[in-house]
Design a protein around this motif. Structure first.
Motif, PDB file in Angstrom:
ATOM      1  N   LEU A   1      47.520  39.628  47.777  1.00  0.00           N
ATOM      2  CA  LEU A   1      48.323  40.745  48.255  1.00  0.00           C
ATOM      3  C   LEU A   1      47.813  42.083  47.719  1.00  0.00           C
ATOM      4  O   LEU A   1      48.119  43.139  48.283  1.00  0.00           O
ATOM      5  CB  LEU A   1      49.779  40.553  47.828  1.00  0.00           C
ATOM      6  CG  LEU A   1      50.602  39.610  48.701  1.00  0.00           C
ATOM      7  CD1 LEU A   1      52.011  39.455  48.135  1.00  0.00           C
ATOM      8  CD2 LEU A   1      50.677  40.106  50.129  1.00  0.00           C
ATOM      9  N   TYR A   2      47.050  42.012  46.632  1.00  0.00           N
ATOM     10  CA  TYR A   2      46.482  43.238  46.057  1.00  0.00           C
ATOM     11  C   TYR A   2      45.380  43.812  46.943  1.00  0.00           C
ATOM     12  O   TYR A   2      45.167  45.026  46.982  1.00  0.00           O
ATOM     13  CB  TYR A   2      45.954  42.909  44.659  1.00  0.00           C
ATOM     14  CG  TYR A   2      45.115  43.983  44.016  1.00  0.00           C
ATOM     15  CD1 TYR A   2      45.692  45.123  43.480  1.00  0.00           C
ATOM     16  CD2 TYR A   2      43.729  43.855  43.924  1.00  0.00           C
ATOM     17  CE1 TYR A   2      44.926  46.095  42.871  1.00  0.00           C
ATOM     18  CE2 TYR A   2      42.957  44.818  43.325  1.00  0.00           C
ATOM     19  CZ  TYR A   2      43.561  45.934  42.793  1.00  0.00           C
ATOM     20  OH  TYR A   2      42.795  46.897  42.202  1.00  0.00           O
ATOM     21  N   LEU A   3      44.685  42.944  47.699  1.00  0.00           N
ATOM     22  CA  LEU A   3      43.548  43.403  48.510  1.00  0.00           C
ATOM     23  C   LEU A   3      43.952  44.386  49.604  1.00  0.00           C
ATOM     24  O   LEU A   3      43.336  45.451  49.726  1.00  0.00           O
ATOM     25  CB  LEU A   3      42.821  42.186  49.095  1.00  0.00           C
ATOM     26  CG  LEU A   3      42.148  41.253  48.076  1.00  0.00           C
ATOM     27  CD1 LEU A   3      41.509  40.072  48.784  1.00  0.00           C
ATOM     28  CD2 LEU A   3      41.106  42.013  47.261  1.00  0.00           C
ATOM     29  N   PRO A   4      44.947  44.084  50.465  1.00  0.00           N
ATOM     30  CA  PRO A   4      45.320  45.090  51.476  1.00  0.00           C
ATOM     31  C   PRO A   4      45.863  46.365  50.860  1.00  0.00           C
ATOM     32  O   PRO A   4      45.627  47.462  51.394  1.00  0.00           O
ATOM     33  CB  PRO A   4      46.386  44.374  52.315  1.00  0.00           C
ATOM     34  CG  PRO A   4      46.882  43.254  51.476  1.00  0.00           C
ATOM     35  CD  PRO A   4      45.727  42.838  50.637  1.00  0.00           C
ATOM     36  N   ALA A   5      46.589  46.260  49.731  1.00  0.00           N
ATOM     37  CA  ALA A   5      47.086  47.466  49.077  1.00  0.00           C
ATOM     38  C   ALA A   5      45.934  48.325  48.569  1.00  0.00           C
ATOM     39  O   ALA A   5      45.972  49.553  48.653  1.00  0.00           O
ATOM     40  CB  ALA A   5      48.026  47.087  47.934  1.00  0.00           C
ATOM     41  N   MET A   6      44.886  47.658  48.047  1.00  0.00           N
ATOM     42  CA  MET A   6      43.732  48.406  47.564  1.00  0.00           C
ATOM     43  C   MET A   6      42.985  49.049  48.727  1.00  0.00           C
ATOM     44  O   MET A   6      42.511  50.183  48.627  1.00  0.00           O
ATOM     45  CB  MET A   6      42.804  47.484  46.782  1.00  0.00           C
ATOM     46  CG  MET A   6      41.615  48.189  46.148  1.00  0.00           C
ATOM     47  SD  MET A   6      40.625  47.086  45.104  1.00  0.00           S
ATOM     48  CE  MET A   6      40.032  45.916  46.331  1.00  0.00           C
ATOM     49  N   ALA A   7      42.884  48.328  49.860  1.00  0.00           N
ATOM     50  CA  ALA A   7      42.228  48.905  51.036  1.00  0.00           C
ATOM     51  C   ALA A   7      42.974  50.149  51.530  1.00  0.00           C
ATOM     52  O   ALA A   7      42.356  51.161  51.895  1.00  0.00           O
ATOM     53  CB  ALA A   7      42.145  47.859  52.148  1.00  0.00           C
ATOM     54  N   ALA A   8      44.309  50.089  51.517  1.00  0.00           N
ATOM     55  CA  ALA A   8      45.090  51.253  51.922  1.00  0.00           C
ATOM     56  C   ALA A   8      44.943  52.392  50.918  1.00  0.00           C
ATOM     57  O   ALA A   8      44.981  53.570  51.291  1.00  0.00           O
ATOM     58  CB  ALA A   8      46.558  50.863  52.070  1.00  0.00           C
ATOM     59  N   GLN A   9      44.757  52.025  49.639  1.00  0.00           N
ATOM     60  CA  GLN A   9      44.596  53.037  48.597  1.00  0.00           C
ATOM     61  C   GLN A   9      43.332  53.863  48.829  1.00  0.00           C
ATOM     62  O   GLN A   9      43.330  55.085  48.621  1.00  0.00           O
ATOM     63  CB  GLN A   9      44.528  52.358  47.230  1.00  0.00           C
ATOM     64  CG  GLN A   9      44.464  53.289  46.044  1.00  0.00           C
ATOM     65  CD  GLN A   9      45.832  53.835  45.682  1.00  0.00           C
ATOM     66  OE1 GLN A   9      46.824  53.456  46.294  1.00  0.00           O
ATOM     67  NE2 GLN A   9      45.884  54.719  44.718  1.00  0.00           N
ATOM     68  N   PHE A  10      42.260  53.215  49.289  1.00  0.00           N
ATOM     69  CA  PHE A  10      41.005  53.924  49.542  1.00  0.00           C
ATOM     70  C   PHE A  10      41.049  54.724  50.845  1.00  0.00           C
ATOM     71  O   PHE A  10      40.154  55.516  51.108  1.00  0.00           O
ATOM     72  CB  PHE A  10      39.844  52.925  49.604  1.00  0.00           C
ATOM     73  CG  PHE A  10      39.339  52.511  48.257  1.00  0.00           C
ATOM     74  CD1 PHE A  10      38.585  53.366  47.480  1.00  0.00           C
ATOM     75  CD2 PHE A  10      39.623  51.253  47.740  1.00  0.00           C
ATOM     76  CE1 PHE A  10      38.124  52.990  46.224  1.00  0.00           C
ATOM     77  CE2 PHE A  10      39.165  50.858  46.489  1.00  0.00           C
ATOM     78  CZ  PHE A  10      38.411  51.736  45.733  1.00  0.00           C
TER      79      PHE A  10
END
Length: 433
Positions: free
Chosen positions: A281-290
């Motif tokens: 679940l951290y991966l999509p949040a990190m993608a949105a962060q960038f």
């Protein structure tokens, strides 16, 4: 538990080991407070204070948990134990896939030493990648979502120094963990993880009192103790499958005829499924962060449903991932066919079950039955902080739940068991008298 520690301190050999472990812990925590070169400490503290009040504080929860808060402070031990955990999980998965690693695992201690060496190399590689990503986020200002400069200099030299420092810090942490395993008591890496999780516990509990008062603080303590008792009960629960070994003659000696059991724990997977689910679940949040400046609809959708953790969709996806990874991890770590073959090889059998394929089918059946309550238990414990966020708006201030409580209880129980076993070995002669 306190009696075991008191008895251990009265034994000179165990007292030296426990004091050595405490010394390593002090060194470890000191390194977690020393800022890395080039970090603007004053601006970092201001940004951390602002981040705790915002909704984006949950983005780095998992990694920051395993660093004892050192990640967001950009210290020399900022990466904490997370690269080693990730490397260990990857190697465990690869052992099932790669025949060479599977052969090494079957070679015993020599093969396990080789796999441990591979884990070290992979840990350093992952540390370089994670350090590069974290320093890049800090340099761009996206790490803590504030307008302050986290670094004194955004040049390439400072960037490289920070990456090398954090990677070296991970190598030192691995060395400290191995020192505890060799010269202390318990598993070194587990104790360091336990230390990092417990390090943030007092401040988190005090934050509950500061935000919600003594009444909520007392309720949280009562609920937390109940949760801890339930977690201890489930962690100790196991299904014992009886195994009988037939008598057999080897030369002039008779072997076998003994009875034992196969302990199948209800929570066979430990804390690994929770880490898997959080990481995914951290991966999509990190993608949105960038891509915060993007106008794409998927960025807004992720920020709405998959970042803060208080949305029912986030909870449902998180719970489903934990249940899935529980079954997945148990299936790759416990092989009923291998256990049945070993039992048949040494003349063992389960009473009422024929050796070979029937034994394999029976073990698979029992394992699938006890994995379900274990998976539901992990999912519910992991959702406790998210439910606290929805009810009292305190996701960051509810320590009794999720990965933290599982690690604290699991490591504490394992360490106490090892201390008790050491005490029994040293007092065995006294029992004979």
């Amino acid at each position: 538990m306190l009696g075991a520690f008191a008895s251990a301190f009265r034994t000179p050999d165990l007292r030296r080991k426990l004091l050595f472990v405490l010394l390593i812990i002090v060194i470890f925590r000191a390194g977690s407070q020393i800022p890395a070169p080039g970090v603007n400490v004053a601006n970092v503290e201001q940004c951390i204070a602002a981040t705790r009040e915002g909704a984006g504080a949950s983005l780095y929860n998992l990694v920051n948990l395993f660093s004892g808060g050192a990640l967001l402070q950009l210290t020399i031990f900022a990466l904490g134990i997370m690269p080693y955990i990730t490397a260990s999980i990857i190697l465990q998965l690869l052992v099932v896939v790669i025949p060479r690693l599977e052969a090494l695992k079957k070679e015993g201690q020599a093969g396990q030493t080789k796999i441990t060496q591979y884990t070290r190399y992979l840990t350093l590689g992952l540390a370089v990648l994670q350090a590069t990503g974290i320093v890049a986020l800090a340099r761009s200002g996206n790490l803590l979502q504030c307008n302050q400069d986290l670094l004194h200099d955004n040049g390439t030299g400072t960037f490289m120094v920070l990456v090398v420092t954090m990677t070296a810090g991970t190598a030192v942490i691995m060395w400290l963990g191995e020192l505890i395993t060799e010269r202390g008591i318990g598993n070194g890496m587990s104790i360091l993880i336990f230390t990092q999780v417990v390090a943030t516990f007092p401040a988190t509990m005090w934050a509950v009192k500061q935000e919600h008062g003594w009444w909520t603080f007392g309720v949280v303590m009562v609920i937390g103790l109940a949760i801890m008792a339930a977690v201890i009960f489930i962690e100790q629960a196991q299904r014992r499958i009886p195994v009988q070994y037939a008598r057999r003659m080897v030369g002039r000696k008779m072997f076998g005829g003994s009875s034992t059991y196969i302990p199948l724990k209800v929570n066979q997977a430990g804390v690994i499924p929770v880490i898997f689910g959080s990481s995914l679940l951290y991966l999509p949040a990190m993608a949105a962060q960038f891509n915060q400046n993007s106008t794409a609809g998927w960025v807004d959708w992720i920020n709405t449903y998959l970042v803060t953790g208080d949305h029912p969709l986030y909870m449902a996806v998180y719970f489903g991932l934990i249940v899935f990874f529980t079954y997945f991890y148990v299936s790759i770590t416990f092989n009923p066919q291998e256990v049945a073959d070993n039992m048949k090889k040494y003349g063992g059998f389960i009473p009422g079950i024929r050796a070979g394929k029937p034994t394999e089918d029976y073990l698979s059946y029992v394992l699938s039955r006890i994995t379900l309550p274990g998976a539901l238990y992990l999912g519910l414990v992991a959702l406790i902080p998210l439910i606290a966020l929805a009810l009292i708006n305190a996701s960051q201030n509810f320590p009794f739940g999720g990965t933290s409580i599982l690690i604290m209880v699991g490591v504490a129980l394992d360490t106490v068991k090892q201390i008790e076993s050491q005490l029994q070995q040293r007092n065995y002669e006294g029992f004979l008298r």
